[in-house]
Design an enzyme around this catalytic site. Structure first.
Site, PDB file in Angstrom:
ATOM      1  N   ASP A   1       0.858  -1.196   0.000  1.00  0.00           N
ATOM      2  CA  ASP A   1       0.000   0.000   0.000  1.00  0.00           C
ATOM      3  C   ASP A   1       0.891   1.242   0.000  1.00  0.00           C
ATOM      4  OD1 ASP A   1      -3.238   0.350   1.186  1.00  0.00           O
ATOM      5  OD2 ASP A   1      -1.960   2.102   0.902  1.00  0.00           O
TER       6      ASP A   1
ATOM      7  N   ALA B   1      -5.952  -2.227  -4.360  1.00  0.00           N
ATOM      8  CA  ALA B   1      -5.355  -0.893  -4.526  1.00  0.00           C
ATOM      9  C   ALA B   1      -5.929  -0.206  -5.753  1.00  0.00           C
ATOM     10  CB  ALA B   1      -3.837  -1.012  -4.670  1.00  0.00           C
ATOM     11  N   ALA B   2      -6.382   1.021  -5.566  1.00  0.00           N
ATOM     12  CA  ALA B   2      -6.919   1.814  -6.676  1.00  0.00           C
ATOM     13  C   ALA B   2      -7.162   3.228  -6.177  1.00  0.00           C
ATOM     14  CB  ALA B   2      -8.248   1.219  -7.161  1.00  0.00           C
TER      15      ALA B   2
ATOM     16  N   TYR C   1     -13.081   6.118 -14.271  1.00  0.00           N
ATOM     17  CA  TYR C   1     -12.989   5.064 -13.251  1.00  0.00           C
ATOM     18  C   TYR C   1     -13.689   3.786 -13.717  1.00  0.00           C
ATOM     19  CZ  TYR C   1     -13.963   2.719  -8.768  1.00  0.00           C
ATOM     20  OH  TYR C   1     -14.089   1.797  -7.750  1.00  0.00           O
TER      21      TYR C   1
ATOM     22  N   VAL D   1     -20.344   8.163   0.337  1.00  0.00           N
ATOM     23  CA  VAL D   1     -21.404   9.024   0.869  1.00  0.00           C
ATOM     24  C   VAL D   1     -21.818   8.633   2.290  1.00  0.00           C
ATOM     25  CG1 VAL D   1     -23.301   7.714  -0.223  1.00  0.00           C
ATOM     26  CG2 VAL D   1     -23.610  10.124   0.310  1.00  0.00           C
ATOM     27  N   ILE D   2     -21.874   7.350   2.596  1.00  0.00           N
ATOM     28  CA  ILE D   2     -22.323   6.966   3.953  1.00  0.00           C
ATOM     29  C   ILE D   2     -21.299   7.416   4.986  1.00  0.00           C
ATOM     30  CG2 ILE D   2     -22.722   4.995   5.504  1.00  0.00           C
ATOM     31  CD1 ILE D   2     -24.449   3.744   3.441  1.00  0.00           C
TER      32      ILE D   2
ATOM     33  N   ILE E   1     -26.514  17.108  -0.274  1.00  0.00           N
ATOM     34  CA  ILE E   1     -26.849  16.092  -1.281  1.00  0.00           C
ATOM     35  C   ILE E   1     -26.604  16.694  -2.649  1.00  0.00           C
ATOM     36  CG2 ILE E   1     -28.794  14.913  -2.369  1.00  0.00           C
ATOM     37  CD1 ILE E   1     -29.894  14.234   0.326  1.00  0.00           C
TER      38      ILE E   1
ATOM     39  N   ARG F   1     -28.648   3.839  -4.653  1.00  0.00           N
ATOM     40  CA  ARG F   1     -27.491   2.955  -4.645  1.00  0.00           C
ATOM     41  C   ARG F   1     -27.847   1.667  -3.919  1.00  0.00           C
ATOM     42  NH1 ARG F   1     -26.241   6.398  -7.671  1.00  0.00           N
ATOM     43  NH2 ARG F   1     -24.264   7.524  -7.897  1.00  0.00           N
TER      44      ARG F   1
HETATM   45  P1  NAD Z   1      -9.547   2.901   0.056  1.00  0.00           P
HETATM   46  O1  NAD Z   1      -9.147   4.195  -0.555  1.00  0.00           O
HETATM   47  O2  NAD Z   1      -9.771   2.851   1.518  1.00  0.00           O
HETATM   48  O3  NAD Z   1      -8.530   1.753  -0.337  1.00  0.00           O
HETATM   49  C1  NAD Z   1      -7.671   1.801  -1.448  1.00  0.00           C
HETATM   50  C2  NAD Z   1      -6.277   1.520  -0.954  1.00  0.00           C
HETATM   51  O4  NAD Z   1      -5.391   1.498  -2.076  1.00  0.00           O
HETATM   52  C3  NAD Z   1      -5.753   2.591   0.003  1.00  0.00           C
HETATM   53  O5  NAD Z   1      -5.194   1.968   1.140  1.00  0.00           O
HETATM   54  C4  NAD Z   1      -4.690   3.324  -0.812  1.00  0.00           C
HETATM   55  O6  NAD Z   1      -3.668   3.871   0.000  1.00  0.00           O
HETATM   56  C5  NAD Z   1      -4.220   2.216  -1.730  1.00  0.00           C
HETATM   57  N1  NAD Z   1      -3.627   2.710  -2.971  1.00  0.00           N
HETATM   58  C6  NAD Z   1      -4.129   3.657  -3.801  1.00  0.00           C
HETATM   59  N2  NAD Z   1      -3.294   3.860  -4.839  1.00  0.00           N
HETATM   60  C7  NAD Z   1      -2.247   3.010  -4.654  1.00  0.00           C
HETATM   61  C8  NAD Z   1      -1.071   2.753  -5.382  1.00  0.00           C
HETATM   62  N3  NAD Z   1      -0.787   3.417  -6.504  1.00  0.00           N
HETATM   63  N4  NAD Z   1      -0.207   1.802  -4.925  1.00  0.00           N
HETATM   64  C9  NAD Z   1      -0.485   1.131  -3.768  1.00  0.00           C
HETATM   65  N5  NAD Z   1      -1.580   1.346  -3.035  1.00  0.00           N
HETATM   66  C10 NAD Z   1      -2.458   2.264  -3.471  1.00  0.00           C
HETATM   67  O7  NAD Z   1     -10.867   2.436  -0.721  1.00  0.00           O
HETATM   68  P2  NAD Z   1     -11.752   1.123  -0.584  1.00  0.00           P
HETATM   69  O8  NAD Z   1     -13.147   1.594  -0.521  1.00  0.00           O
HETATM   70  O9  NAD Z   1     -11.220   0.237   0.467  1.00  0.00           O
HETATM   71  O10 NAD Z   1     -11.538   0.458  -2.019  1.00  0.00           O
HETATM   72  C11 NAD Z   1     -10.863  -0.780  -2.214  1.00  0.00           C
HETATM   73  C12 NAD Z   1     -11.108  -1.265  -3.629  1.00  0.00           C
HETATM   74  O11 NAD Z   1     -12.500  -1.505  -3.825  1.00  0.00           O
HETATM   75  C13 NAD Z   1     -10.720  -0.268  -4.723  1.00  0.00           C
HETATM   76  O12 NAD Z   1     -10.148  -0.992  -5.793  1.00  0.00           O
HETATM   77  C14 NAD Z   1     -12.033   0.358  -5.151  1.00  0.00           C
HETATM   78  O13 NAD Z   1     -11.987   0.829  -6.466  1.00  0.00           O
HETATM   79  C15 NAD Z   1     -12.957  -0.837  -5.003  1.00  0.00           C
HETATM   80  N6  NAD Z   1     -14.351  -0.479  -4.833  1.00  0.00           N
HETATM   81  C16 NAD Z   1     -14.759   0.181  -3.703  1.00  0.00           C
HETATM   82  C17 NAD Z   1     -16.117   0.465  -3.540  1.00  0.00           C
HETATM   83  C18 NAD Z   1     -16.648   1.201  -2.339  1.00  0.00           C
HETATM   84  O14 NAD Z   1     -17.863   1.454  -2.297  1.00  0.00           O
HETATM   85  N7  NAD Z   1     -15.836   1.514  -1.340  1.00  0.00           N
HETATM   86  C19 NAD Z   1     -17.037   0.078  -4.524  1.00  0.00           C
HETATM   87  C20 NAD Z   1     -16.574  -0.555  -5.682  1.00  0.00           C
HETATM   88  C21 NAD Z   1     -15.226  -0.862  -5.797  1.00  0.00           C
HETATM   89  C1  UD1 Z   2     -18.898   4.407  -5.143  1.00  0.00           C
HETATM   90  C2  UD1 Z   2     -17.412   4.215  -4.830  1.00  0.00           C
HETATM   91  C3  UD1 Z   2     -16.710   3.715  -6.054  1.00  0.00           C
HETATM   92  C4  UD1 Z   2     -17.424   2.439  -6.459  1.00  0.00           C
HETATM   93  C5  UD1 Z   2     -18.919   2.681  -6.739  1.00  0.00           C
HETATM   94  C6  UD1 Z   2     -19.643   1.360  -7.008  1.00  0.00           C
HETATM   95  C7  UD1 Z   2     -16.347   5.638  -3.146  1.00  0.00           C
HETATM   96  C8  UD1 Z   2     -15.743   6.963  -2.837  1.00  0.00           C
HETATM   97  N1  UD1 Z   2     -16.810   5.477  -4.409  1.00  0.00           N
HETATM   98  O1  UD1 Z   2     -19.076   5.417  -6.161  1.00  0.00           O
HETATM   99  O2  UD1 Z   2     -15.351   3.422  -5.741  1.00  0.00           O
HETATM  100  O3  UD1 Z   2     -16.804   1.850  -7.551  1.00  0.00           O
HETATM  101  O4  UD1 Z   2     -19.500   3.218  -5.560  1.00  0.00           O
HETATM  102  O5  UD1 Z   2     -21.010   1.560  -7.100  1.00  0.00           O
HETATM  103  O6  UD1 Z   2     -16.411   4.757  -2.313  1.00  0.00           O
HETATM  104  N2  UD1 Z   2     -23.109  12.265  -2.602  1.00  0.00           N
HETATM  105  C9  UD1 Z   2     -23.826  13.280  -1.989  1.00  0.00           C
HETATM  106  N3  UD1 Z   2     -23.238  13.975  -0.966  1.00  0.00           N
HETATM  107  C10 UD1 Z   2     -21.966  13.698  -0.530  1.00  0.00           C
HETATM  108  C11 UD1 Z   2     -21.242  12.650  -1.172  1.00  0.00           C
HETATM  109  C12 UD1 Z   2     -21.854  11.952  -2.210  1.00  0.00           C
HETATM  110  O7  UD1 Z   2     -24.963  13.563  -2.366  1.00  0.00           O
HETATM  111  O8  UD1 Z   2     -21.490  14.378   0.400  1.00  0.00           O
HETATM  112  C13 UD1 Z   2     -23.785  11.491  -3.681  1.00  0.00           C
HETATM  113  C14 UD1 Z   2     -23.008  11.375  -4.971  1.00  0.00           C
HETATM  114  O9  UD1 Z   2     -23.201  12.478  -5.810  1.00  0.00           O
HETATM  115  C15 UD1 Z   2     -23.614  10.081  -5.535  1.00  0.00           C
HETATM  116  C16 UD1 Z   2     -23.918   9.257  -4.290  1.00  0.00           C
HETATM  117  O10 UD1 Z   2     -23.933  10.169  -3.209  1.00  0.00           O
HETATM  118  O11 UD1 Z   2     -24.813  10.360  -6.217  1.00  0.00           O
HETATM  119  C17 UD1 Z   2     -22.896   8.195  -4.025  1.00  0.00           C
HETATM  120  O12 UD1 Z   2     -21.599   8.793  -4.103  1.00  0.00           O
HETATM  121  P1  UD1 Z   2     -20.270   8.033  -3.637  1.00  0.00           P
HETATM  122  O13 UD1 Z   2     -20.418   7.520  -2.256  1.00  0.00           O
HETATM  123  O14 UD1 Z   2     -19.118   8.928  -3.951  1.00  0.00           O
HETATM  124  O15 UD1 Z   2     -20.300   6.714  -4.511  1.00  0.00           O
HETATM  125  P2  UD1 Z   2     -20.326   6.400  -6.086  1.00  0.00           P
HETATM  126  O16 UD1 Z   2     -20.000   7.583  -6.916  1.00  0.00           O
HETATM  127  O17 UD1 Z   2     -21.619   5.678  -6.309  1.00  0.00           O
END
Ligand code: NAD
Ligand code: UD1
Length: 306
Positions: free
Chosen positions: A31, A74-75, A141, A185-186, A201, A209
């Site tokens: 990471d 990682a992303a 993305y 958002v959550i 919002i 979602r």
């Molecule tokens: P997060 O940001 O907490 O985790 C991502 C981790 O990747 C972080 O620890 C960050 O430091 C690390 N990272 C970023 N760029 C890097 C790099 N270049 N090299 C090494 N490490 C790197 O986010 P998360 O919510 O835990 O997401 C994890 C994975 O799930 C991601 O691939 C994300 O796209 C995917 N994902 C998340 C959600 C969501 O709702 N949270 C939904 C769909 C997909």
């Molecule tokens: C999220 C994930 C993305 C993942 C995708 C899968 C994050 C940061 N993004 O994207 O990695 O691939 O789900 O479905 O975890 N919003 C508000 N107020 C706020 C923040 C957000 O209204 O303060 C709204 C946004 O405009 C959006 C919704 O909430 O309409 C969800 O946003 P967000 O939590 O960023 O998630 P996604 O864009 O769906």
């Protein structure tokens, strides 16, 4: 068994690490701590953290050595950040994934499990989203995530590396960082609700979602890593229910026992309108069964922060 978790100091990766350690795996984390934190690994004392970047192909190969399975988390996870910085997110989200796959092939890793996303579906209005639908991402993305998934599929066909792609919907739970404008958002709403700060919002709040609690997502990952005969497959990981942002705030107001009147701002570019998973493929082929629903998960999150 040895596991490598890229992005393992992040929200989802650290929960996967915790579970794998409990199940007796040896766990390595790669990471760059861009959004991840060392403190996320406090509940994982046995995990070895290598601070480095998935864009560094030599390092990725080095850390993959001796691993039976790689969870590639990682992303750069923010949709709006990818809209503003598409080259940077391309480099991490596509080249980084390719580096992991090269390493898996060279080091004979048995299986790679990939954190894909519901963002691959884009604006096709048909609901629920099924894996058989043609992806049509509307953000860099989403393009990057489907490209990663296609690479995984090709690797499973060409190089004897087993691969599974998990299309996460909107994941939430403890350790999700609320502090950035790009956070989920959550995590933002809960942080603001508990600290009495105003909630915004984007748009009319009627976008929806499929919110999925972290425990369900960890369970899907373990199943994706261990179920035989699923190489090359992609699976939706959601709950199969959708909630609008307006409804989400109502539930949160009830749980926290506070009025949470939002202000409304312009909708985000690249935002999708509705998202809902059909999880029947994951149920049938992986035995995935999301036991924790939105309200129970929100309550667990709020209690963990109080
Ligand atoms: P997060 O940001 O907490 O985790 C991502 C981790 O990747 C972080 O620890 C960050 O430091 C690390 N990272 C970023 N760029 C890097 C790099 N270049 N090299 C090494 N490490 C790197 O986010 P998360 O919510 O835990 O997401 C994890 C994975 O799930 C991601 O691939 C994300 O796209 C995917 N994902 C998340 C959600 C969501 O709702 N949270 C939904 C769909 C997909
Ligand atoms: C999220 C994930 C993305 C993942 C995708 C899968 C994050 C940061 N993004 O994207 O990695 O691939 O789900 O479905 O975890 N919003 C508000 N107020 C706020 C923040 C957000 O209204 O303060 C709204 C946004 O405009 C959006 C919704 O909430 O309409 C969800 O946003 P967000 O939590 O960023 O998630 P996604 O864009 O769906």
């Amino acid at each position: 068994m040895h596991a490598l978790i890229t992005g393992g100091a992040g929200f989802i990766g650290s929960h996967i690490a915790e579970r794998l350690l409990r199940e007796g795996y040896k766990v390595k984390v790669l990471d760059n701590l861009s959004t991840g934190k060392r403190e996320n690994l406090v509940p994982c004392p046995g995990a070895e953290l290598v601070v480095g970047d998935v864009r560094d192909d030599k390092l990725v190969r080095e850390v993959a050595r001796g691993c039976d399975v790689i969870f590639h988390e990682a992303a750069v996870v923010s949709v709006p950040f990818s809209v503003e910085h598409p080259q940077e997110t391309h480099d991490v989200n596509i080249q980084g994934t390719l580096n992991v796959l090269h390493a898996a092939r060279a080091e004979k890793t048995k299986r790679v499990v990939f954190a894909c996303s519901a963002a691959v579906y884009g604006e096709d209005p048909e609901l629920p989203k099924k894996e058989s639908m043609a992806p049509l991402p509307v953000s860099p993305y989403g393009v990057e995530k489907i490209t990663g998934e296609y690479y995984l599929h090709a690797w499973s066909q060409l190089y004897g590396v087993e691969t599974v792609s998990l299309r996460y919907f909107n994941v939430f739970g403890p350790r999700q960082d609320p502090k950035s404008a790009y956070s989920g958002v959550i995590s933002i709403f809960v942080d603001r609700a508990l600290s009495g700060k105003p909630i915004t919002i984007f748009g009319d709040g009627e976008q929806s979602r499929d919110f999925v609690f972290i425990g369900n997502v960890v369970d899907a990952n373990i199943r994706a890593a261990t179920t035989p005969g699923v190489s090359g497959r992609a699976y939706n990981v959601g709950c199969g229910t959708r909630t609008t942002l307006n409804e989400l705030l109502q539930v949160l107001a009830r749980i926290t026992n506070r009025p949470l009147p939002p202000s409304y701002a312009e909708g985000r570019v690249g935002d999708i309108r509705h998202s809902l998973a059909d999880i029947s493929r994951a149920r049938t082929e992986l035995g995935y069964d999301p036991k924790v629903g939105l309200e129970e998960g929100l309550l667990a999150l709020v209690n963990s922060l109080r």
